[in-house]
Motif scaffolding. Structure first.
Motif, PDB file in Angstrom:
ATOM      1  N   MET A 111      45.952  14.447  53.658  1.00 43.32           N
ATOM      2  CA  MET A 111      45.348  15.674  53.134  1.00 43.32           C
ATOM      3  C   MET A 111      43.824  15.597  53.209  1.00 43.32           C
ATOM      4  SD  MET A 111      47.477  16.913  49.771  1.00 43.32           S
ATOM      5  CE  MET A 111      46.553  18.456  49.739  1.00 43.32           C
ATOM      6  N   VAL A 112      43.285  14.444  52.860  1.00 47.32           N
ATOM      7  CA  VAL A 112      41.834  14.262  52.913  1.00 47.32           C
ATOM      8  C   VAL A 112      41.354  14.332  54.360  1.00 47.32           C
ATOM      9  CG1 VAL A 112      39.933  12.670  52.412  1.00 47.32           C
ATOM     10  CG2 VAL A 112      41.819  12.908  50.777  1.00 47.32           C
ATOM     11  N   LYS A 113      42.076  13.672  55.256  1.00 50.56           N
ATOM     12  CA  LYS A 113      41.703  13.686  56.668  1.00 50.56           C
ATOM     13  C   LYS A 113      41.716  15.107  57.225  1.00 50.56           C
ATOM     14  CE  LYS A 113      40.840  11.978  60.775  1.00 50.56           C
ATOM     15  NZ  LYS A 113      39.543  11.333  61.086  1.00 50.56           N
ATOM     16  N   ALA A 114      42.696  15.905  56.816  1.00 53.79           N
ATOM     17  CA  ALA A 114      42.829  17.273  57.317  1.00 53.79           C
ATOM     18  C   ALA A 114      41.817  18.229  56.703  1.00 53.79           C
ATOM     19  CB  ALA A 114      44.248  17.775  57.054  1.00 53.79           C
ATOM     20  N   GLY A 115      41.089  17.780  55.693  1.00 56.70           N
ATOM     21  CA  GLY A 115      40.108  18.637  55.036  1.00 56.70           C
ATOM     22  C   GLY A 115      40.684  19.500  53.937  1.00 56.70           C
ATOM     23  N   GLY A 119      38.820  13.918  48.427  1.00 59.83           N
ATOM     24  CA  GLY A 119      38.936  12.505  48.102  1.00 59.83           C
ATOM     25  C   GLY A 119      40.249  12.232  47.408  1.00 59.83           C
ATOM     26  N   MET A 120      40.558  10.949  47.228  1.00 58.88           N
ATOM     27  CA  MET A 120      41.806  10.560  46.583  1.00 58.88           C
ATOM     28  C   MET A 120      41.568   9.393  45.629  1.00 58.88           C
ATOM     29  SD  MET A 120      45.435   9.311  48.298  1.00 58.88           S
ATOM     30  CE  MET A 120      45.000   7.562  48.390  1.00 58.88           C
ATOM     31  N   VAL A 121      42.327   9.374  44.540  1.00 61.28           N
ATOM     32  CA  VAL A 121      42.299   8.264  43.594  1.00 61.28           C
ATOM     33  C   VAL A 121      43.731   7.791  43.396  1.00 61.28           C
ATOM     34  CG1 VAL A 121      41.818   7.557  41.219  1.00 61.28           C
ATOM     35  CG2 VAL A 121      40.221   9.069  42.422  1.00 61.28           C
ATOM     36  N   SER A 122      43.957   6.498  43.585  1.00 59.28           N
ATOM     37  CA  SER A 122      45.287   5.918  43.440  1.00 59.28           C
ATOM     38  C   SER A 122      45.142   4.495  42.932  1.00 59.28           C
ATOM     39  CB  SER A 122      46.017   5.950  44.796  1.00 59.28           C
ATOM     40  OG  SER A 122      47.334   5.443  44.695  1.00 59.28           O
ATOM     41  N   VAL A 305      38.028   7.317  48.981  1.00 59.52           N
ATOM     42  CA  VAL A 305      39.344   6.975  48.446  1.00 59.52           C
ATOM     43  C   VAL A 305      39.119   5.804  47.512  1.00 59.52           C
ATOM     44  CG1 VAL A 305      41.632   6.050  48.943  1.00 59.52           C
ATOM     45  CG2 VAL A 305      40.644   7.779  50.447  1.00 59.52           C
ATOM     46  N   ASN A 306      39.484   5.976  46.246  1.00 55.26           N
ATOM     47  CA  ASN A 306      39.185   4.934  45.280  1.00 55.26           C
ATOM     48  C   ASN A 306      40.426   4.384  44.609  1.00 55.26           C
ATOM     49  OD1 ASN A 306      36.380   4.645  45.589  1.00 55.26           O
ATOM     50  ND2 ASN A 306      36.066   6.594  44.548  1.00 55.26           N
ATOM     51  N   THR A 324      34.572   9.843  42.239  1.00 53.21           N
ATOM     52  CA  THR A 324      35.047  10.192  43.577  1.00 53.21           C
ATOM     53  C   THR A 324      34.542  11.567  43.993  1.00 53.21           C
ATOM     54  OG1 THR A 324      37.045   8.887  43.156  1.00 53.21           O
ATOM     55  CG2 THR A 324      37.119  10.397  45.028  1.00 53.21           C
ATOM     56  N   ALA A 325      34.548  12.501  43.049  1.00 49.68           N
ATOM     57  CA  ALA A 325      34.042  13.848  43.338  1.00 49.68           C
ATOM     58  C   ALA A 325      32.553  13.817  43.679  1.00 49.68           C
ATOM     59  CB  ALA A 325      34.289  14.757  42.143  1.00 49.68           C
ATOM     60  N   VAL A 326      31.804  12.991  42.977  1.00 51.68           N
ATOM     61  CA  VAL A 326      30.370  12.874  43.264  1.00 51.68           C
ATOM     62  C   VAL A 326      30.156  12.207  44.626  1.00 51.68           C
ATOM     63  CG1 VAL A 326      28.210  11.810  42.542  1.00 51.68           C
ATOM     64  CG2 VAL A 326      29.676  12.917  40.850  1.00 51.68           C
TER      65      VAL A 326
END
Length: 330
Positions: A111-115, A119-122, A305-306, A324-326
């Motif tokens: 999803m992040v790659k596709a725009g 970002g992602m947190v996991s 990605v964090n 991550t948003a920042v």
């Protein structure tokens, strides 16, 4: 305003969409409710909608978008993208579809790659490897990156050391035993991350059990060499080593052990010689000094990605989402 409140305000001002692929964990949903309440970011929760809502119970996650990979109208496009990215590794449409519908971390990264997300947190219930593997396969490293590494932002209460108690500790989550070149790259990336997130000048200490030749050992030699490389490669930053911890952060000790240094006694970015030292160090400060520990935050991936510690709290997740948003806005 404390560090994390400042980060949250920055996130509100430049709103981003963050994916949380661990919607089967109650801490994720508690964090989602808090993020929604504080209006920090737009969220995508990955999971089966009925299951997510059942687990959430009375938690208000109404503004979060819930995506089930198996029924998503984006699945086929993501399969095609995944195959294109990994075709040299033998990826087939069938295998791509299987991975994306069963491993939600991969789905979040695609999803992040596709725009479709920023970002992602996991990591609340996944290992660091499980979080970073899809990131490196799909997003790759950022241009000019020599090494992907991880750091913690440590906020120590009632502390005048560092940046009023705020530090970056690196690498505390990824590189086991970095060589001098890798250690230097960690120093440069960490200085940049500190400046971007904390907004103050980074003062980088390359930590050791020795200060300025007080001990002789191959481990000390590694840090001495890393310091020389870092100073040459990143002349825009003040980087000093090798330093014992007290010489790095305590003004009186720094003045005694490293007189004339621009960093000793004032360091706010602490680069540990290996993962053992970094991991032990951040957990000691977190548990004994009751510090807030945000991370491990990754640096060097093309998009943010964090990772999370599997012992994280919902409040920890809120903080890392804000960070991550920042990062996504930089």
């Amino acid at each position: 305003m404390g560090f994390i409140n400042g980060i949250k305000e920055k996130a509100r001002q430049n709103r981003k969409t963050i994916v949380l692929p661990e919607a089967e964990d109650i801490r994720t949903l508690q964090a989602a409710a808090q993020i929604q309440k504080e209006d920090i970011a737009d969220l995508v929760l990955i999971g089966k909608e009925a299951d997510v809502k059942k687990l959430a119970g009375d938690l208000d996650i109404s503004k979060a978008k819930i995506v089930d990979p198996e029924t998503s109208d984006k699945l086929e496009a993501y399969v095609d993208l995944f195959v294109e990215l990994r075709k040299k590794k033998g990826m087939t449409p069938e295998e791509a579809r299987r991975i994306l519908t069963t491993d939600y971390t991969y789905y979040g990264v695609i999803m992040v790659k596709a725009g479709d997300a920023d970002g992602m947190v996991s990591g609340a219930c996944h290992s660091t490897a499980d979080t970073l593997r899809p990131s490196l396969q799909i997003l790759k490293t950022a241009p000019g990156t020599k090494l992907v590494s991880a750091f913690f932002i440590m906020v120590v209460p009632d502390c005048e050391l560092g940046a009023n108690g705020t530090f970056v500790f690196a690498d505390c989550g990824l590189n086991q035993n970095p060589n001098p070149e890798e250690l230097a790259a960690i120093a440069g990336s960490s200085a940049q991350s500190f400046q971007a997130l904390v907004g103050e000048e980074p003062l980088v200490a390359m930590l050791s059990h020795s200060t300025k030749g007080s001990a002789k050992h191959a481990d000390v030699d590694k840090v001495v060499e890393a310091t020389k490389i870092a100073q040459a490669d990143y002349p825009q930053y003040k980087i000093e080593g090798e330093c014992q911890l007290d010489a790095a952060i305590v003004p009186s000790v720094g003045a005694s052990k490293a007189p004339g240094s621009e960093v000793a006694g004032k360091a706010n970015v602490l680069v540990f010689p290996d993962l053992d030292a970094g991991n032990i160090g951040y957990k000691l400060v977190q548990r004994l000094a009751k510090a807030e520990a945000y991370g491990p935050i990754t640096q060097g991936i093309a998009k943010p990605v964090n990772d999370l510690s599997r012992g994280c709290s919902a409040e920890d997740i809120v903080g890392v989402v804000a960070i991550t948003a920042v990062q996504a806005a930089l």
